[in-house]
Scaffold this motif. Structure first.
Motif, mmCIF file in Angstrom:
data_model
loop_
_atom_site.group_PDB
_atom_site.id
_atom_site.type_symbol
_atom_site.label_atom_id
_atom_site.label_comp_id
_atom_site.label_asym_id
_atom_site.label_seq_id
_atom_site.Cartn_x
_atom_site.Cartn_y
_atom_site.Cartn_z
ATOM 1 N N VAL A 27 40.887 -33.850 23.924
ATOM 2 C CA VAL A 27 40.237 -34.021 25.069
ATOM 3 C C VAL A 27 41.086 -33.155 26.257
ATOM 4 N N PRO A 28 40.538 -32.165 26.894
ATOM 5 C CA PRO A 28 41.180 -31.707 28.105
ATOM 6 C C PRO A 28 41.851 -32.473 28.800
ATOM 7 N N ALA A 29 43.181 -32.170 29.069
ATOM 8 C CA ALA A 29 44.185 -33.126 29.887
ATOM 9 C C ALA A 29 43.546 -33.276 31.156
ATOM 10 N N LYS A 30 43.050 -32.162 31.976
ATOM 11 C CA LYS A 30 42.569 -32.342 33.206
ATOM 12 C C LYS A 30 41.235 -33.224 33.448
ATOM 13 N N SER A 31 40.680 -33.359 32.173
ATOM 14 C CA SER A 31 39.573 -34.692 32.312
ATOM 15 C C SER A 31 39.715 -35.501 31.581
ATOM 16 N N MET A 32 41.156 -35.993 31.056
ATOM 17 C CA MET A 32 41.153 -37.091 30.374
ATOM 18 C C MET A 32 40.452 -38.205 30.809
ATOM 19 N N LEU A 33 40.348 -38.763 31.825
ATOM 20 C CA LEU A 33 39.947 -40.041 32.341
ATOM 21 C C LEU A 33 38.341 -39.996 32.571
ATOM 22 N N HIS A 76 36.224 -40.359 14.752
ATOM 23 C CA HIS A 76 36.418 -41.873 15.168
ATOM 24 C C HIS A 76 36.971 -41.798 16.313
ATOM 25 N N TRP A 77 38.242 -41.238 16.572
ATOM 26 C CA TRP A 77 38.923 -41.113 17.877
ATOM 27 C C TRP A 77 38.212 -40.759 18.923
ATOM 28 N N ILE A 78 36.895 -39.817 18.745
ATOM 29 C CA ILE A 78 36.135 -39.457 19.806
ATOM 30 C C ILE A 78 35.182 -40.551 20.168
ATOM 31 N N ALA A 79 34.644 -41.336 19.032
ATOM 32 C CA ALA A 79 33.699 -42.222 19.318
ATOM 33 C C ALA A 79 34.438 -43.428 20.076
ATOM 34 N N ALA A 80 35.574 -43.753 19.690
ATOM 35 C CA ALA A 80 36.158 -44.884 20.516
ATOM 36 C C ALA A 80 36.470 -44.402 21.896
ATOM 37 N N TYR A 81 36.737 -42.984 22.034
ATOM 38 C CA TYR A 81 36.938 -42.628 23.491
ATOM 39 C C TYR A 81 35.563 -42.594 24.278
ATOM 40 N N PHE A 82 34.660 -42.354 23.743
ATOM 41 C CA PHE A 82 33.344 -42.380 24.382
ATOM 42 C C PHE A 82 32.828 -43.687 24.539
ATOM 43 N N ARG A 83 33.202 -44.944 23.834
ATOM 44 C CA ARG A 83 32.582 -45.956 23.671
ATOM 45 C C ARG A 83 33.681 -46.882 24.967
ATOM 46 N N ARG A 84 34.702 -46.179 25.267
ATOM 47 C CA ARG A 84 35.571 -46.825 26.197
ATOM 48 C C ARG A 84 36.348 -48.082 25.625
ATOM 49 N N ASP A 85 36.701 -47.894 24.246
ATOM 50 C CA ASP A 85 37.393 -49.054 23.706
ATOM 51 C C ASP A 85 38.850 -48.854 24.258
ATOM 52 N N GLU A 86 39.425 -49.757 23.734
ATOM 53 C CA GLU A 86 40.829 -49.716 23.840
ATOM 54 C C GLU A 86 41.686 -48.741 23.232
ATOM 55 N N LEU A 87 42.195 -47.840 23.762
ATOM 56 C CA LEU A 87 42.709 -46.709 23.072
ATOM 57 C C LEU A 87 43.977 -46.134 23.676
ATOM 58 N N ARG A 88 44.843 -45.897 23.009
ATOM 59 C CA ARG A 88 46.212 -45.393 23.595
ATOM 60 C C ARG A 88 46.046 -44.048 23.971
ATOM 61 N N LEU A 89 45.873 -43.901 25.558
ATOM 62 C CA LEU A 89 45.874 -42.651 26.110
ATOM 63 C C LEU A 89 46.809 -42.282 27.278
ATOM 64 N N PRO A 90 47.216 -41.415 27.610
ATOM 65 C CA PRO A 90 48.044 -40.921 28.899
ATOM 66 C C PRO A 90 47.256 -41.897 30.056
ATOM 67 N N ARG A 91 48.071 -42.510 30.863
ATOM 68 C CA ARG A 91 47.491 -43.145 32.124
ATOM 69 C C ARG A 91 47.178 -42.460 33.273
ATOM 70 N N SER A 92 47.430 -40.909 33.243
ATOM 71 C CA SER A 92 47.215 -40.072 34.437
ATOM 72 C C SER A 92 46.969 -38.528 33.775
ATOM 73 N N VAL A 93 46.467 -37.900 34.576
ATOM 74 C CA VAL A 93 46.237 -36.432 34.365
ATOM 75 C C VAL A 93 47.527 -35.873 34.189
ATOM 76 N N ASP A 94 48.280 -35.997 35.112
ATOM 77 C CA ASP A 94 49.842 -35.374 34.996
ATOM 78 C C ASP A 94 50.564 -36.031 33.598
ATOM 79 N N ASP A 137 51.707 -30.357 27.075
ATOM 80 C CA ASP A 137 52.985 -29.324 27.437
ATOM 81 C C ASP A 137 53.916 -29.221 26.306
ATOM 82 N N ARG A 138 54.228 -30.547 25.901
ATOM 83 C CA ARG A 138 55.098 -31.003 24.817
ATOM 84 C C ARG A 138 54.621 -30.312 23.373
ATOM 85 N N ASP A 139 53.277 -30.525 23.181
ATOM 86 C CA ASP A 139 52.629 -30.422 22.000
ATOM 87 C C ASP A 139 52.735 -28.867 22.001
ATOM 88 N N ALA A 140 52.331 -28.195 23.042
ATOM 89 C CA ALA A 140 52.237 -26.361 23.031
ATOM 90 C C ALA A 140 53.897 -26.000 22.765
#
Length: 576
Positions: free
Chosen positions: A440-446, A470-488, A495-498
């Motif tokens: 997921v592009p970080a800028k449009s994460m939410l 499966h991760w994408i399906a959970a993301y689209f379904r708005r399941d409880e998913l460990r995600l960053p809490r903000s765009v920043d 950045d860390r991954d890069a």
């Protein structure tokens, strides 16, 4: 941290989803979304058949892959054992993969694919919601074949091997300007040009060979050269430095080939076990790691019988690069056996600069000329994203590669002893696009309406693609998913991954496009698999084993067979 989404106005299961691309990632993504309850999923592909790089129009005789039987498949559908299984040491041909993906389509996705539908542009829909997709529908019966389709959600599965890159001085236009007399085309088009190529390079007499020049050292260059040499055509392959490769005298056991062993020895940005910390942070561990990979390279050279002065021994480092092929067991008629037999000529280190003035040769960077009746350019690929997004949408999504010299907001360091004395990072190497988990592009994460599958460079593409679906399906379904809490926060993690990729694989970002390798976990794909499972709140390290045996336990795609049921159970438990 766990992100708890607010309720959306509409049920995402009842809204259309477009999957762009019908390759490996596209097929498993569409299948998973349908199984997960999304009622209206549609694949858009410009091809006439499924498979992407393994489609019917791109597979040719002799094309083989780096995987063996049992690796390049999905959990819902077993793969039949090929007839050539014993002869090839388990190696799969391009036709094996094509047939498997065709069977997968027939079994699970009939009526869900728009063939010969080329996506021309994707942009934000009216009102800032959903996506407008401009397509050229070649199958449309109406006069207006270009039209706009609307989808609330999109998964981009275009991969990185369908938009060929041509060096300007070697492009077909340059050949025409130089009055080169033979055909010039990219290796992507090899299947469709075989008959023409064989015809125009047929010798006119016993003393009049018709040379074919292949530019590049990658897998497609090797396969094309081997096919032509087996057809009796003189072939010259020209490259600066060879790709690394692995080989063994006998098929490797699953405890080595399909286990976590190579990933443990490769290291990752997070060392999650005592063994990994010992190997990558202690003096003796660093010696073991470097010695392991150096021994693999030398042993592979020996297995294939390469002479000590062979340019194929001058390869990229297996440890520091991702340009590594799995040759498997020695095989008659393979690229390396044909080179050893003198049926393929290698010119290296060298670079083709231009076409000769005589119209029948190419000129190298040192002034030498090489006769050529035809030229195949195995020169890589450009991003598949740029042609379908305008600059405004690229900026909106944050899919643009950050330029050389970019500095992340935080400094990241990995003082691993195994990473001592790294190659210098090329100054002109750009940073990859900031995409969280390469999904997921970080800028449009939410927003939860745009995702990517297939942009992760790994040695087990099928496993990661199915898990990502499966991760994408959970993301689209708005399941409880460990995600960053903000765009920043998402940008910082991207950045860390890069930064890790630049430290671990210094050259990779210089030759890959963002659509081919937004995420790079080449040997360490099991660590990414664990992260994706934990994001979804599911058990990781599924291969099992105790403190001693876990690195050698095979990771099988069937370990993912019941993810849908596990996610449903997790969803039910979170609502009670």
């Amino acid at each position: 941290m766990v992100y708890h989404p607010q309720e959306h106005q509409l049920d995402p299961l009842h809204e259309p989803v477009a999957v762009i691309g019908s390759g490996l990632a596209g097929l498993i993504t569409a299948y998973t979304l349908l199984q997960d309850g999304f009622a209206n999923v549609e694949i858009l592909t410009r091809d006439k058949s499924v498979g992407g790089v393994w489609s019917e129009e791109r597979v040719y005789p002799g094309l083989c892959i780096n995987s063996v039987h049992g690796e390049y498949r999905f959990s819902p559908l077993p793969m039949r054992v090929p007839e050539s299984h014993t002869k090839t040491g388990g190696r799969l041909s391009g036709d094996n993969i094509r047939q498997y993906l065709e069977e997968f389509k027939e079994r699970f996705l009939k009526g869900k694919i728009r063939f010969e539908t080329e996506v021309l542009n994707i942009r934000r829909g009216d009102g800032g919601r959903g996506w407008s997709v401009l397509v050229h529908d070649k199958n449309s019966a109406s006069a207006e074949k270009v039209r706009v389709l609307y989808y609330p959600r999109i998964v981009l599965c275009t991969g990185g091997n369908s938009n060929p890159y041509f060096p300007e001085s070697l492009a077909p236009e340059a050949a025409k300007a130089a009055r080169f007399s033979g055909p010039v085309f990219h290796s992507m088009d090899f299947a469709s040009r075989i008959d023409d190529l064989l015809s125009c390079t047929a010798p006119t007499g016993p003393d009049a060979p018709r040379e074919v020049v292949v530019v590049g050292s990658g897998k497609s260059a090797q396969d094309a050269a081997a096919f032509l040499a087996n057809e009796g055509r003189p072939v010259t392959v020209i490259f600066r430095i060879a790709d690394a490769f692995l080989a063994s005298p006998n098929p490797l056991p699953d405890a080595i080939r399909k286990s976590r062993l190579l990933s443990v020895m490769a290291g990752d940005k997070e060392l999650r076990s005592r063994l990994e910390r010992f190997l990558h942070t202690t003096w003796i561990g660093g010696l073991i790691v470097r010695g392991f990979w150096q021994t693999l390279a030398r042993y592979s050279h020996h297995v294939l019988g390469l002479p000590r002065d062979s340019p194929l021994r001058c390869t990229r480092s297996i440890f520091w690069n991702t340009r590594t092929n799995d040759e498997g067991v020695p095989r008659e008629g393979s690229f390396y056996s044909l080179v050893n037999a003198g049926k393929i000529t290698i010119v290296s280190p060298a670079q083709v600069e231009k076409y000769g003035d005589d119209g029948q040769s190419v000129v190298l960077d040192d002034g030498r000329t090489v006769p050529a009746s035809a030229v195949i350019l195995a020169t890589g690929y450009k991003s598949t994203w740029r042609p379908i997004f305008d600059d405004e949408t690229i900026e909106y999504l944050g899919l643009g590669r950050r330029p050389p010299g970019y500095e992340p907001r935080k400094k990241y360091h990995w003082d691993y002893t195994s990473l001592a004395n790294p190659p210098a990072i090329p100054r002109d190497a750009p940073w990859v696009a900031p995409v969280y988990r390469a999904l997921v592009p970080a800028k449009s994460m939410l927003n939860r309406d745009f995702a990517i599958n297939g942009a992760t460079l790994s040695t087990h593409h099928a496993y990661i693609s199915e898990l990502s679906a499966h991760w994408i399906a959970a993301y689209f379904r708005r399941d409880e998913l460990r995600l960053p809490r903000s765009v920043d926060e998402a940008l910082d993690l991207a950045d860390r991954d890069a930064a890790w990729v630049r430290r671990r694989y210094p050259y990779t970002q210089n030759w890959t496009s963002e659509s081919n390798a937004t995420g790079i976990c080449f040997w360490s794909w099991p660590q990414l698999a664990d992260n994706l499972l934990e994001d979804m709140g599911l058990p990781a390290r599924r291969s099992g084993g105790n403190w001693l045996t876990w690195p050698f336990k095979p990771m099988d795609i069937d370990h993912l067979a019941h993810l849908k049921e596990e996610r449903e159970a997790k969803r039910r438990s979170s609502t009670t």
